[in-house]
Design a protein around this motif. Structure first.
Motif, PDB file in Angstrom:
ATOM      1  N   VAL A 278       0.836  -1.212   0.000  1.00 33.05           N
ATOM      2  CA  VAL A 278       0.000   0.000   0.000  1.00 33.05           C
ATOM      3  C   VAL A 278       0.868   1.258   0.000  1.00 33.05           C
ATOM      4  CG1 VAL A 278      -1.906  -1.198   1.140  1.00 33.05           C
ATOM      5  CG2 VAL A 278      -0.246   0.052   2.540  1.00 33.05           C
ATOM      6  N   THR A 279       2.139   1.087  -0.323  1.00 34.87           N
ATOM      7  CA  THR A 279       3.137   2.160  -0.492  1.00 34.87           C
ATOM      8  C   THR A 279       3.442   2.941   0.791  1.00 34.87           C
ATOM      9  OG1 THR A 279       1.636   3.939  -1.227  1.00 34.87           O
ATOM     10  CG2 THR A 279       2.444   2.414  -2.917  1.00 34.87           C
ATOM     11  N   ASP A 280       3.213   2.325   1.956  1.00 38.06           N
ATOM     12  CA  ASP A 280       3.653   2.932   3.218  1.00 38.06           C
ATOM     13  C   ASP A 280       5.039   2.363   3.514  1.00 38.06           C
ATOM     14  OD1 ASP A 280       4.131   3.913   5.714  1.00 38.06           O
ATOM     15  OD2 ASP A 280       2.359   3.043   6.673  1.00 38.06           O
ATOM     16  N   TYR A 281       6.027   2.899   2.814  1.00 37.42           N
ATOM     17  CA  TYR A 281       7.366   2.318   2.878  1.00 37.42           C
ATOM     18  C   TYR A 281       8.071   2.581   4.204  1.00 37.42           C
ATOM     19  CZ  TYR A 281       6.505   1.807  -2.101  1.00 37.42           C
ATOM     20  OH  TYR A 281       5.935   1.479  -3.312  1.00 37.42           O
ATOM     21  N   GLU A 282       7.728   3.662   4.857  1.00 39.73           N
ATOM     22  CA  GLU A 282       8.324   3.942   6.160  1.00 39.73           C
ATOM     23  C   GLU A 282       7.940   2.858   7.172  1.00 39.73           C
ATOM     24  OE1 GLU A 282       7.708   7.794   7.729  1.00 39.73           O
ATOM     25  OE2 GLU A 282       8.669   8.842   6.064  1.00 39.73           O
ATOM     26  N   THR A 283       6.652   2.504   7.185  1.00 34.68           N
ATOM     27  CA  THR A 283       6.192   1.437   8.076  1.00 34.68           C
ATOM     28  C   THR A 283       6.832   0.109   7.685  1.00 34.68           C
ATOM     29  OG1 THR A 283       4.091   2.512   8.560  1.00 34.68           O
ATOM     30  CG2 THR A 283       4.168   0.133   8.866  1.00 34.68           C
ATOM     31  N   ALA A 284       6.950  -0.122   6.394  1.00 36.68           N
ATOM     32  CA  ALA A 284       7.576  -1.373   5.928  1.00 36.68           C
ATOM     33  C   ALA A 284       9.007  -1.472   6.437  1.00 36.68           C
ATOM     34  CB  ALA A 284       7.552  -1.427   4.408  1.00 36.68           C
ATOM     35  N   GLU A 285       9.757  -0.388   6.288  1.00 34.45           N
ATOM     36  CA  GLU A 285      11.141  -0.397   6.773  1.00 34.45           C
ATOM     37  C   GLU A 285      11.197  -0.650   8.283  1.00 34.45           C
ATOM     38  OE1 GLU A 285      14.906   2.643   7.491  1.00 34.45           O
ATOM     39  OE2 GLU A 285      13.131   3.363   6.390  1.00 34.45           O
ATOM     40  N   GLU A 286      10.322   0.022   9.012  1.00 31.74           N
ATOM     41  CA  GLU A 286      10.272  -0.124  10.465  1.00 31.74           C
ATOM     42  C   GLU A 286       9.954  -1.562  10.882  1.00 31.74           C
ATOM     43  OE1 GLU A 286       6.923   1.065  13.632  1.00 31.74           O
ATOM     44  OE2 GLU A 286       7.801   2.799  12.601  1.00 31.74           O
ATOM     45  N   GLN A 287       8.987  -2.187  10.194  1.00 33.62           N
ATOM     46  CA  GLN A 287       8.573  -3.547  10.549  1.00 33.62           C
ATOM     47  C   GLN A 287       9.620  -4.587  10.143  1.00 33.62           C
ATOM     48  OE1 GLN A 287       5.951  -4.354  12.473  1.00 33.62           O
ATOM     49  NE2 GLN A 287       5.550  -2.156  12.649  1.00 33.62           N
ATOM     50  N   TYR A 288      10.264  -4.404   9.009  1.00 32.76           N
ATOM     51  CA  TYR A 288      11.362  -5.306   8.638  1.00 32.76           C
ATOM     52  C   TYR A 288      12.486  -5.224   9.675  1.00 32.76           C
ATOM     53  CZ  TYR A 288       9.574  -6.205   3.882  1.00 32.76           C
ATOM     54  OH  TYR A 288       8.815  -6.615   2.799  1.00 32.76           O
ATOM     55  N   THR A 289      12.772  -4.008  10.120  1.00 30.68           N
ATOM     56  CA  THR A 289      13.828  -3.814  11.126  1.00 30.68           C
ATOM     57  C   THR A 289      13.469  -4.524  12.434  1.00 30.68           C
ATOM     58  OG1 THR A 289      14.423  -1.669  10.165  1.00 30.68           O
ATOM     59  CG2 THR A 289      15.156  -2.085  12.421  1.00 30.68           C
ATOM     60  N   LYS A 290      12.207  -4.424  12.827  1.00 29.08           N
ATOM     61  CA  LYS A 290      11.772  -5.124  14.039  1.00 29.08           C
ATOM     62  C   LYS A 290      11.910  -6.633  13.886  1.00 29.08           C
ATOM     63  CE  LYS A 290       8.550  -1.753  16.027  1.00 29.08           C
ATOM     64  NZ  LYS A 290       7.133  -1.451  16.349  1.00 29.08           N
ATOM     65  N   MET A 291      11.537  -7.138  12.710  1.00 26.55           N
ATOM     66  CA  MET A 291      11.657  -8.579  12.456  1.00 26.55           C
ATOM     67  C   MET A 291      13.108  -9.018  12.599  1.00 26.55           C
ATOM     68  SD  MET A 291       9.755 -11.243  11.628  1.00 26.55           S
ATOM     69  CE  MET A 291      10.710 -12.338  12.646  1.00 26.55           C
ATOM     70  N   LEU A 292      14.020  -8.228  12.092  1.00 27.04           N
ATOM     71  CA  LEU A 292      15.445  -8.571  12.142  1.00 27.04           C
ATOM     72  C   LEU A 292      16.007  -8.543  13.570  1.00 27.04           C
ATOM     73  CD1 LEU A 292      16.669  -6.664   8.979  1.00 27.04           C
ATOM     74  CD2 LEU A 292      16.785  -9.135   9.341  1.00 27.04           C
ATOM     75  N   SER A 293      15.306  -7.862  14.477  1.00 30.18           N
ATOM     76  CA  SER A 293      15.803  -7.788  15.863  1.00 30.18           C
ATOM     77  C   SER A 293      15.594  -9.100  16.619  1.00 30.18           C
ATOM     78  CB  SER A 293      15.130  -6.638  16.616  1.00 30.18           C
ATOM     79  OG  SER A 293      13.760  -6.922  16.859  1.00 30.18           O
ATOM     80  N   PHE A 294      14.739  -9.980  16.083  1.00 29.95           N
ATOM     81  CA  PHE A 294      14.471 -11.268  16.744  1.00 29.95           C
ATOM     82  C   PHE A 294      15.313 -12.352  16.067  1.00 29.95           C
ATOM     83  CE2 PHE A 294      10.550  -8.715  17.162  1.00 29.95           C
ATOM     84  CZ  PHE A 294      10.502  -8.618  18.537  1.00 29.95           C
ATOM     85  N   THR A 295      16.611 -12.278  16.294  1.00 31.87           N
ATOM     86  CA  THR A 295      17.566 -13.112  15.555  1.00 31.87           C
ATOM     87  C   THR A 295      17.369 -14.607  15.764  1.00 31.87           C
ATOM     88  OG1 THR A 295      19.123 -12.829  17.386  1.00 31.87           O
ATOM     89  CG2 THR A 295      19.364 -11.343  15.501  1.00 31.87           C
ATOM     90  N   ASN A 296      16.799 -15.007  16.914  1.00 35.73           N
ATOM     91  CA  ASN A 296      16.647 -16.432  17.209  1.00 35.73           C
ATOM     92  C   ASN A 296      15.223 -16.929  17.000  1.00 35.73           C
ATOM     93  OD1 ASN A 296      19.380 -16.793  18.119  1.00 35.73           O
ATOM     94  ND2 ASN A 296      18.807 -15.664  19.965  1.00 35.73           N
ATOM     95  N   ASP A 297      14.393 -16.133  16.327  1.00 37.95           N
ATOM     96  CA  ASP A 297      13.001 -16.532  16.148  1.00 37.95           C
ATOM     97  C   ASP A 297      12.900 -17.706  15.174  1.00 37.95           C
ATOM     98  OD1 ASP A 297      10.140 -15.505  16.757  1.00 37.95           O
ATOM     99  OD2 ASP A 297      10.114 -15.979  14.618  1.00 37.95           O
TER     100      ASP A 297
END
Length: 338
Positions: A278-297
């Motif tokens: 839906v072209t909300d790229y700021e939220t996309a970047e933020e959520q990808y970054t959060k996903m990457l913070s859970f390295t052992n998931d």
């Protein structure tokens, strides 16, 4: 062996969640949870007990989840060390992986393998090694460890979840579905297995069957982020990305008291994917970054962190381009200076 003095406290999630915290070694771990109407009998925990860490590892404690675990009935050597307490060895080993350094995984695996050679019936060694093999994408070995873990603690539902996930990855579809259903049977108050069953049927194009399992999960816990994730995924499969985006946006990951809710961390990945659509790229970047913070998931047992990092970087570039475009547009429409 050491295992025989331990009993695992099974964790159950039910509509009225009681989610406490216990401070162990200056770190907070989720409190043990009992299922609805379950009786708490202290005789079940004579010498030691196990607790579940929110990063999906098993830790050992003393009687009634307090203090250090009891010593083993023997010892083993690792390098120059003599290990007399399997529980403490397990806890110290998991602390290495919780440090957030992926390069520690090889050492952690070696330590757990050494523990299993000493005490092959110790449930935390089997479960935790299965988790590490999964993260290394060594699926066949992971399956073996979880099968052993299931044999030692047949009532613990999360073991069945991992077996089901790994069975899907290795294309043993019938066995995957069977173990998802067993996980539901072992813990009817948790929604994760139901959501994963819905995911499976979404992936195979059976949306009506997926909806059936989502509605079952909804009856257990309406405000569960996992349930909301399931319905958002259903809308994504239908191509209704704006509806899915609204579901993600309206989902709270904390309780009314501000405490974090337990939820499947892939929530952030799918939120990011939807936001991009839906072209909300700021939220996309933020959520990808959060996903990457859970390295052992467990999510990273199937998707490489490099893939997520690449998508985050692309979202970041699109976000910057969109901001630049908006800035230029504002300059063009601004009234000329008098």
């Amino acid at each position: 062996m050491f295992f025989r003095s331990f009993t695992l406290a099974l964790l159950f999630f039910f509509p009225t969640l009681n989610w406490g915290q216990k401070l162990i070694g200056n770190k907070e771990y989720p409190e043990i949870l009992w299922g609805k109407d379950q009786e708490f009998d202290t005789s079940d925990f004579p010498n030691g007990s196990f607790i579940y860490h929110k990063d999906d590892f098993i830790l050992a404690r003393g009687k009634l989840f307090q203090g250090e675990p009891p010593k083993s009935n023997g010892s083993f050597t690792y390098g120059q060390e003599t290990i007399t307490n399997s529980g403490k060895w397990n806890n110290d080993t998991i602390e290495l992986i919780l440090s957030g350094k992926p390069n520690k995984r090889t050492e952690v695996i070696k330590r757990l393998e050494a523990g299993i050679r000493f005490d092959p019936q110790f449930f935390p060694f089997r479960y935790n090694l299965g988790r590490l093999y999964s993260l290394e994408m060594n699926y066949e070995k992971a399956l073996v460890e979880f099968e052993y873990a299931k044999a030692e603690m047949p009532e613990y539902f999360k073991t069945y979840l991992h077996i089901a996930i790994l069975s899907e990855i290795t294309r043993q579809v019938y066995y995957a579905i069977m173990n998802y259903k067993l996980a539901v049977e072992k813990n009817p108050y948790d929604t994760e297995a139901l959501i994963r069953l819905a995911d499976h049927y979404l992936a195979t194009g059976l949306k009506n069957r997926a909806l059936l399992y989502l509605n079952k999960a909804l009856k257990i816990e309406e405000e569960s982020p996992n349930v909301k994730l399931g319905f958002a995924r259903l809308e994504m499969e239908k191509g209704n990305f704006h509806i899915a985006y609204k579901i993600f946006n309206r989902t709270t990951l904390t309780t009314a008291e501000g405490k974090p809710k337990p939820y499947d961390k892939k929530f952030h990945y799918y939120f990011a994917e939807t936001a991009s659509k839906v072209t909300d790229y700021e939220t996309a970047e933020e959520q990808y970054t959060k996903m990457l913070s859970f390295t052992n998931d467990p999510f990273f047992a199937t998707v490489s962190s490099k893939v997520i990092a690449r998508r985050r970087d692309i979202a970041k570039k699109f976000a910057e381009a969109k901001r630049t475009q908006l800035d230029d547009s504002e300059e063009e429409t601004a009234p000329p200076n008098e």
